[in-house]
Enzyme design. Sequence first.
Site, PDB file in Angstrom:
ATOM      1  N   LYS A 119      49.091  -9.096  11.400  1.00 50.21           N
ATOM      2  CA  LYS A 119      47.819  -8.354  11.462  1.00 50.21           C
ATOM      3  C   LYS A 119      46.741  -9.162  10.745  1.00 50.21           C
ATOM      4  O   LYS A 119      46.596  -9.075   9.525  1.00 50.21           O
ATOM      5  CB  LYS A 119      47.991  -6.979  10.807  1.00 50.21           C
ATOM      6  CG  LYS A 119      46.697  -6.165  10.731  1.00 50.21           C
ATOM      7  CD  LYS A 119      46.958  -4.694  10.456  1.00 50.21           C
ATOM      8  CE  LYS A 119      45.659  -3.939  10.286  1.00 50.21           C
ATOM      9  NZ  LYS A 119      45.830  -2.482  10.364  1.00 50.21           N
ATOM     10  N   GLU A 130      49.915  -8.554   6.831  1.00 53.57           N
ATOM     11  CA  GLU A 130      48.452  -8.523   6.959  1.00 53.57           C
ATOM     12  C   GLU A 130      47.791  -9.361   5.863  1.00 53.57           C
ATOM     13  O   GLU A 130      47.585  -8.878   4.750  1.00 53.57           O
ATOM     14  CB  GLU A 130      47.938  -7.076   6.881  1.00 53.57           C
ATOM     15  CG  GLU A 130      46.416  -6.988   7.008  1.00 53.57           C
ATOM     16  CD  GLU A 130      45.876  -5.558   6.963  1.00 53.57           C
ATOM     17  OE1 GLU A 130      46.647  -4.611   6.717  1.00 53.57           O
ATOM     18  OE2 GLU A 130      44.667  -5.404   7.177  1.00 53.57           O
ATOM     19  N   LYS A 134      53.520  -1.695   6.683  1.00 50.63           N
ATOM     20  CA  LYS A 134      52.357  -2.581   6.548  1.00 50.63           C
ATOM     21  C   LYS A 134      52.132  -2.953   5.094  1.00 50.63           C
ATOM     22  O   LYS A 134      52.292  -2.121   4.199  1.00 50.63           O
ATOM     23  CB  LYS A 134      51.100  -1.889   7.073  1.00 50.63           C
ATOM     24  CG  LYS A 134      49.853  -2.762   6.972  1.00 50.63           C
ATOM     25  CD  LYS A 134      48.573  -1.996   7.226  1.00 50.63           C
ATOM     26  CE  LYS A 134      47.844  -1.752   5.931  1.00 50.63           C
ATOM     27  NZ  LYS A 134      46.505  -1.155   6.129  1.00 50.63           N
ATOM     28  N   ARG A 158      42.550  16.496   4.913  1.00 49.07           N
ATOM     29  CA  ARG A 158      43.124  15.219   5.367  1.00 49.07           C
ATOM     30  C   ARG A 158      44.155  15.470   6.475  1.00 49.07           C
ATOM     31  O   ARG A 158      44.205  14.769   7.474  1.00 49.07           O
ATOM     32  CB  ARG A 158      43.784  14.470   4.191  1.00 49.07           C
ATOM     33  CG  ARG A 158      42.785  14.016   3.131  1.00 49.07           C
ATOM     34  CD  ARG A 158      43.410  13.056   2.134  1.00 49.07           C
ATOM     35  NE  ARG A 158      44.353  13.686   1.215  1.00 49.07           N
ATOM     36  CZ  ARG A 158      44.032  14.222   0.040  1.00 49.07           C
ATOM     37  NH1 ARG A 158      42.777  14.223  -0.361  1.00 49.07           N
ATOM     38  NH2 ARG A 158      44.954  14.762  -0.734  1.00 49.07           N
TER      39      ARG A 158
END
Length: 341
Positions: free
Chosen positions: A221, A179, A136, A45
């Site tokens: 978003k 979002e 976020k 990752r």
Amino acid sequence: MTERLEDIALAMVADGKGILAADESSGTIKKRFDAIGVESTEDSRRDYRELMFRADDAMKNHISGVILYDETIRQKAADGTPLVDIIKAAGAIPGIKVDAGAKPLAGFPGDTITEGLDGLRERLADYYKLGARFAKWRAVIDIDENENVPSATAIDANCHALARYAALCQEAGIVPIVEPEVLMDGTHDIDTCYEVTKVTLLQLFSELYAADVNLAGTILKPNMVIPGKKSGTKASPEEVAEKTLKVFRETVPVAVPGIAFLSGGQSDEEATANLNAMNAAGPLPWKLTFSYGRALQAAPQKAWAGKKDNVTAAQNAFAHRARMNGLAAQGKWSPDLEKQG
Ligand code: 13P
């Protein structure tokens, strides 16, 4: 030195730049790696994300910020440099996903509520120290007309959580990306997507107002307004642009500096063409740009396939998508540019 929320928000939507959403949870990145035959480990990752953050041209010219997952914001590159420092050296802003995911909403089968508010104040303080200047939180609004999904309760609960999250972010000196994702997966048509998106955004801005969130220090978003993937229909970029801009004009205050779209499973080129069509229809009262996960990363993931020898090819694939979307954010993209590699 304190940075103003308004300035951070403006930098996130600077001309020709957008956001790289590299905040896949461990489960989601495993799914993406499975598709390219790569085992998902802490090192794989790291290697994969490091290659994107070191794609200098793309990062400097087209990426304003990167949304990270908790593991990544604490991770060091193979040479010991914190990944956050590599992002900052490229002139981009580190950000962090802070929600704990969407869970079934009790009493409302088919609806979800995003969790993660407990202890968020302390986590935000920690992330600020680690370098995050924006965050976020993703709320998920599914559409299933036969099952009365989404319920008004799900929309209200998710928008309330988004507002509480946004207020906590701003208290910590962090710009919230809010979002509310209306999923593009269903059988619904484009007008149903428009209606659900409209109700959701109206509720979101009502909750942000009630929570006294500073809109000038907030980035939205959203999804684009498009027909569900299983509807059997496709809309042209012009229709997507017309209906998406209509819903924003009806719901998004001009105090919001920028709108950075999710890609939501659209093809790479579709996501770029739709963003371009909206900007070409300007002038608009907000900056419109990208905050793509899949539509920026599908190509580099395929090119990389977990092999060191493919790092340059993967960086080139990422740079190409970043450049195409950077042009689309200014309404300067055309399909011919795709062919130039
Ligand atoms: P996609 O662009 O793949 O939809 O992901 C963006 C994102 O951050 C979703 O939360």
